[in-house]
Design an enzyme around this catalytic site. Structure first.
Site, PDB file in Angstrom:
ATOM      1  N   HIS A  87      41.849  42.712  44.377  1.00  0.00           N
ATOM      2  CA  HIS A  87      42.641  41.301  44.189  1.00  0.00           C
ATOM      3  C   HIS A  87      41.631  40.248  44.711  1.00  0.00           C
ATOM      4  O   HIS A  87      41.807  39.188  44.508  1.00  0.00           O
ATOM      5  CB  HIS A  87      43.851  41.052  45.283  1.00  0.00           C
ATOM      6  CG  HIS A  87      43.598  41.345  46.708  1.00  0.00           C
ATOM      7  ND1 HIS A  87      44.034  42.491  47.297  1.00  0.00           N
ATOM      8  CD2 HIS A  87      43.503  40.273  47.591  1.00  0.00           C
ATOM      9  CE1 HIS A  87      43.763  42.276  48.427  1.00  0.00           C
ATOM     10  NE2 HIS A  87      43.712  40.785  48.813  1.00  0.00           N
ATOM     11  N   ASP A 223      43.571  49.327  45.187  1.00  0.00           N
ATOM     12  CA  ASP A 223      43.072  47.974  45.470  1.00  0.00           C
ATOM     13  C   ASP A 223      41.439  48.062  45.735  1.00  0.00           C
ATOM     14  O   ASP A 223      41.087  47.567  46.862  1.00  0.00           O
ATOM     15  CB  ASP A 223      43.996  47.299  46.438  1.00  0.00           C
ATOM     16  CG  ASP A 223      43.868  45.773  46.184  1.00  0.00           C
ATOM     17  OD1 ASP A 223      43.002  45.126  45.556  1.00  0.00           O
ATOM     18  OD2 ASP A 223      45.001  45.180  46.791  1.00  0.00           O
ATOM     19  N   SER A 655      40.600  41.047  53.577  1.00  0.00           N
ATOM     20  CA  SER A 655      40.780  41.900  52.418  1.00  0.00           C
ATOM     21  C   SER A 655      39.372  42.316  51.780  1.00  0.00           C
ATOM     22  O   SER A 655      38.420  41.694  52.062  1.00  0.00           O
ATOM     23  CB  SER A 655      41.179  40.978  51.358  1.00  0.00           C
ATOM     24  OG  SER A 655      42.772  40.572  51.584  1.00  0.00           O
TER      25      SER A 655
HETATM   26  N1  ARG Z   1      48.891  41.012  50.134  1.00  0.00           N
HETATM   27  C1  ARG Z   1      47.325  40.861  49.862  1.00  0.00           C
HETATM   28  C2  ARG Z   1      46.461  40.236  50.739  1.00  0.00           C
HETATM   29  O1  ARG Z   1      47.017  38.967  51.113  1.00  0.00           O
HETATM   30  C3  ARG Z   1      47.184  40.732  48.674  1.00  0.00           C
HETATM   31  C4  ARG Z   1      47.710  41.494  47.460  1.00  0.00           C
HETATM   32  C5  ARG Z   1      47.492  41.242  46.047  1.00  0.00           C
HETATM   33  N2  ARG Z   1      48.190  41.579  45.563  1.00  0.00           N
HETATM   34  C6  ARG Z   1      49.447  40.995  44.845  1.00  0.00           C
HETATM   35  N3  ARG Z   1      50.455  41.933  44.041  1.00  0.00           N
HETATM   36  N4  ARG Z   1      49.473  39.506  44.656  1.00  0.00           N
HETATM   37  O2  ARG Z   1      45.417  40.635  50.941  1.00  0.00           O
END
Ligand code: ARG
Length: 769
Positions: A87, A223, A655
């Site tokens: 992401h 991811d 992330s």
């Molecule tokens: N929740 C994750 C974060 O903020 C991002 C995941 C991205 N995936 C998604 N389905 N939008 O780091």
């Protein structure tokens, strides 16, 4: 407690404030030795503090970068190869995709340097050093220095120090305040502007589970994505991509361990957490709970539904809006989870209790009253005032600016200001126009006017309904008087007549810009009405209240720390480099529900649903998983590990952060938090908060087995072959013995011209501390 231990116990109590003990904390690497080393070693760390952070010698910090200001990445080869999240690379993947060559959907791995894809504008920041400059910033400032004077002095010194540290543009540097303005730190970075996309798995792997699984455990998402950082021939950063650049040779890259994780294993996460607000007072929490979050959720919900309608109709539009959608959806769900959690965990009540006890402590002593007495009353008063105007702010940010046309109009502001101030200065106007060319091209690449028109109509309608009438911008009167209060009718007019709806029209305007044309444009007029109202009536009120808050917050945080001397606080996250540590740990989600700490490929097959685009498993992956073709990446039970959780304290911005074991080896990549702890940015709960990581063995499996890009894996330093060595060149590297720092360093730094220093007996911790 036995008397013989009395002296030891007393000593321990005395020493308590000097060391951190809980898993809460995003620690400044600068203080690891003083605050954390002993606790970390007790939990299983085999490295010394110097091997984690050292300005003069290669240390872990040299392997970790901030990516694009919003994510974290880590070097995994001596050739600048960098891992991060899928992401985090999503936008780059989308930018390089077309319906004909859709690398976002199909995945892609560059096995030659020529296939790597440049990303102008994308950069990584690598920390050179950091310094506690609190003393210098606050020199001569006393508790009686008037607030405005204090602020001016502080800002001036912050700027001067940062400017000096930039060494004529060689570095990026800034001073950030911590603990509500009680402390200040200088950060100096190298910024590399040539960051090329190397690869990613198909979207169905990298975003497996989509928004349904987002922010939740158990997880089966691959991811990750990969980039390569380039530098000039002297290994120095360049501002942007350059044809003759070569892969950057980092001082340190992380060795990769195939050994895997077990419950209770030590884990640390190095990265750039964006923002936490653990010192937000109860009144601030209450405002978030009952005003800000519901407004954000409602407006995003509307926007996402309308986008999705059109994305489902048209594959080209789907690709155009993919990245925007993912971004908005991510925090839409975050706000929902945060509010649910605040209610369930009674976060506001807990904070109120803490404040009541602080208040008591302050009142118990006249000197404290003198020092801190004004803090809580000012805080409560300020938030009460903000309650009146906060909704307006939310509807400007998430409503008006939730529409793309208003956002584009806002980008015309520098040009507008120039046209107004110096209408005959051709050079200045041209400069403003030049500054718009790239953003405009970028904007229209991913734009659909009919979609935006729907969003505009819906969000502005909500704005008119939900915000107090007295606070609405003029444009609402126009719509009421001339368009029968119908934003649909007004949108017809705006989208038929504004030049901001097409690239050709914007470029035609930019070729010959005049103030009259811009001021007459209905899209710009709408923006200008919202903006002027905000700047003239809403913002001054909010800023007036916030100005008082700055001082009150600073005193509040100082009082809390003075009261709770036994607790070692870590500063709130603010996009600066931090280290968190903890252990691999399952959790109890709610009554009768326990979560295991790891997932495997079995779960991918269980979740697989070809009729739901969030749970499609690519054909090749399905085949490999059904054959159990896991190669050397299987765990000791013969499963393919996919993800695991630790109790590390992280937040957005982390992330892509490396998850590192006690020997300094990469075991996973952090990518999310869990639903039960969505209040984590406001309050930390050690029983519930988990950091969700993709297991590095799944990452390598996706590259080598699924992606067929073995050469990329071979570029890494695999230091432990785990329970299933298999065959092949990468598998023949000898394993690192547990705790053998020497060998690991030799291997890691192999070919990197880094001197290997002999460290003696540092991996044992004295008992009882
Ligand atoms: N929740 C994750 C974060 O903020 C991002 C995941 C991205 N995936 C998604 N389905 N939008 O780091």
């Amino acid at each position: 407690m036995r008397t013989t231990n009395w002296a030891k116990a007393l000593l321990l109590t005395l020493l308590m404030p000097l060391a951190a003990h809980a898993d809460e904390g995003m620690w400044l690497p600068l203080f690891v030795k003083r605050l954390n080393q002993a606790d970390m070693q007790k939990k299983g760390l085999k490295l010394t503090a110097e091997e984690i952070y050292d300005v003069n010698n290669a240390s872990l910090k040299d392997a970790v970068v901030q990516l694009g200001g919003f994510c974290t990445g880590e070097f995994v080869s001596s050739q600048g190869l960098m891992l991060t999240n899928h992401h985090c690379g999503y936008d780059a993947l989308q930018t390089h995709s077309t319906p004909q060559n859709n690398i976002l959907q199909n995945g892609f791995f560059a096995t030659t340097r020529a296939e790597e894809k440049t990303n102008p504008g994308l950069f990584v920041d690598l920390l050179v050093r950091m310094e506690d400059v609190t003393g210098k910033v606050l020199e001569g400032i006393t508790p009686t220095t008037p607030e405005a004077e204090r602020m001016a002095m502080v800002q001036k010194r912050q700027k001067e120090m940062a400017d000096a540290a930039k060494e004529n543009g060689q570095y990026v540097a800034y001073v950030r305040d911590m603990f509500g303005g009680n402390e200040f730190y200088l950060f100096v970075y190298q910024r590399f502007g040539d960051v090329r996309l190397v690869g990613a798995p198909p979207e169905a792997v990298g975003k497996f589970g989509g928004d349904t699984d987002n922010w939740m455990w158990p997880r089966h998402t691959g991811d990750f994505s990969m980039f390569r950082v380039y530098a000039d021939k002297n290994n120095k950063p360049t501002a942007g991509p350059q044809a003759d650049n070569v892969p950057y040779v980092p001082k340190k890259h992380l060795p990769v361990s195939l050994q895997g994780v077990s419950e209770g294993d030590f884990a640390m996460v190095f990265g750039f957490p964006g923002r936490t607000q653990r010192f937000l007072p109860a009144a601030g929490l209450q405002l978030t709970l009952d005003q800000s979050n519901p407004a954000r959720i409602k407006l995003r919900d509307t926007r996402l539904k309308l986008w999705k309608e059109d994305m489902d109709q048209d594959p080209a539009l789907r690709l155009k809006y993919a990245s925007k959608y993912a971004n908005i959806a991510n925090y839409w769900k975050y706000f929902i989870g945060q509010n649910e959690g605040m209610k369930r965990l009674k976060t506001v009540d807990a904070k109120k209790a803490e404040e009541a006890s602080l208040d008591q402590w302050i009142r118990a002593d006249q000197a404290r009253v003198q020092k801190y007495g004004e803090a809580l009353p000012i805080i409560n008063q300020a938030y009460a005032g903000m309650r009146e105007y906060n909704l307006s702010s939310q509807y400007v940010n998430e409503g008006a600016f939730g529409t793309e046309i208003v956002t584009l109009a806002s980008r015309m502001m520098p040009l507008y200001a120039t046209l107004k101030a110096t209408p005959t200065d051709k050079a200045a106007i041209q400069k403003a126009v030049e500054g718009l060319k790239e953003p405009v091209a970028e904007y229209f690449k991913d734009y659909s006017a009919p979609t935006d028109k729907k969003v505009f109509t819906a969000l502005m309608t909500l704005y008119g309904k939900d915000v107090p009438a007295a606070q609405l911008p003029d444009v609402f009167q126009t719509v009421q008087k001339q368009y029968g209060n119908s934003w649909a009718k007004y949108a017809d007019y705006v989208f038929a007549n504004s030049f901001l709806t097409s690239e050709a029209k914007v470029n035609a305007f930019l070729a010959n810009p005049t103030l009259a044309k811009l001021e007459a444009d209905p899209g710009f007029k709408t923006f200008n009405s919202v903006y002027t109202n905000y700047v003239q009536t809403i913002l001054p009120k909010m800023q007036g209240l916030q100005a008082g808050l700055i001082r009150a917050n600073r005193l509040y945080v100082a009082a809390l720390r003075e009261k709770n001397t036994q607790k070692v606080y870590s500063p709130d996250a603010n996009s600066t480099i931090r280290l968190s540590y903890g252990t691999v740990r399952p959790y109890k989600g709610r009554d009768a529900v326990r979560y295991d700490y790891k997932t495997s490929a079995q779960g991918i097959l269980e979740k697989e649903d070809p009729t739901n685009d969030e749970f499609v498993v690519p054909k090749k992956e399905l085949e490999l998983l059904k054959m159990k073709d896991y190669g050397r990446f299987a765990d000791k039970d013969g499963n393919l590990p996919v993800a695991f959780i630790t109790d590390n304290d992280i937040t957005g911005g982390n992330s892509g952060s490396p998850v590192i074991n006690g020997r300094g080896e990469l075991i996973g990549i952090a990518f999310d938090g869990n639903w039960e702890a969505m209040t984590g940015d406001l309050a930390y709960d050690p029983e519930l908060k988990r950091c969700i990581n993709v297991d590095i063995r799944y990452v390598l499996w996706c590259i080598e087995k699924l992606g067929g890009a073995r050469s990329i894996v071979d570029e890494m330093t695999i230091v432990n072959n785990g329970p299933n060595p298999g065959v092949g060149p990468a598998a023949t590297a000898s394993a690192t013995e547990l705790g053998d720092v020497e060998k690991m360093k030799v291997k890691t730094d192999d070919g990197q011209k880094t001197k290997i220093k002999k460290k003696k007996g540092k991996d044992s911790v004295s008992a009882g501390m």
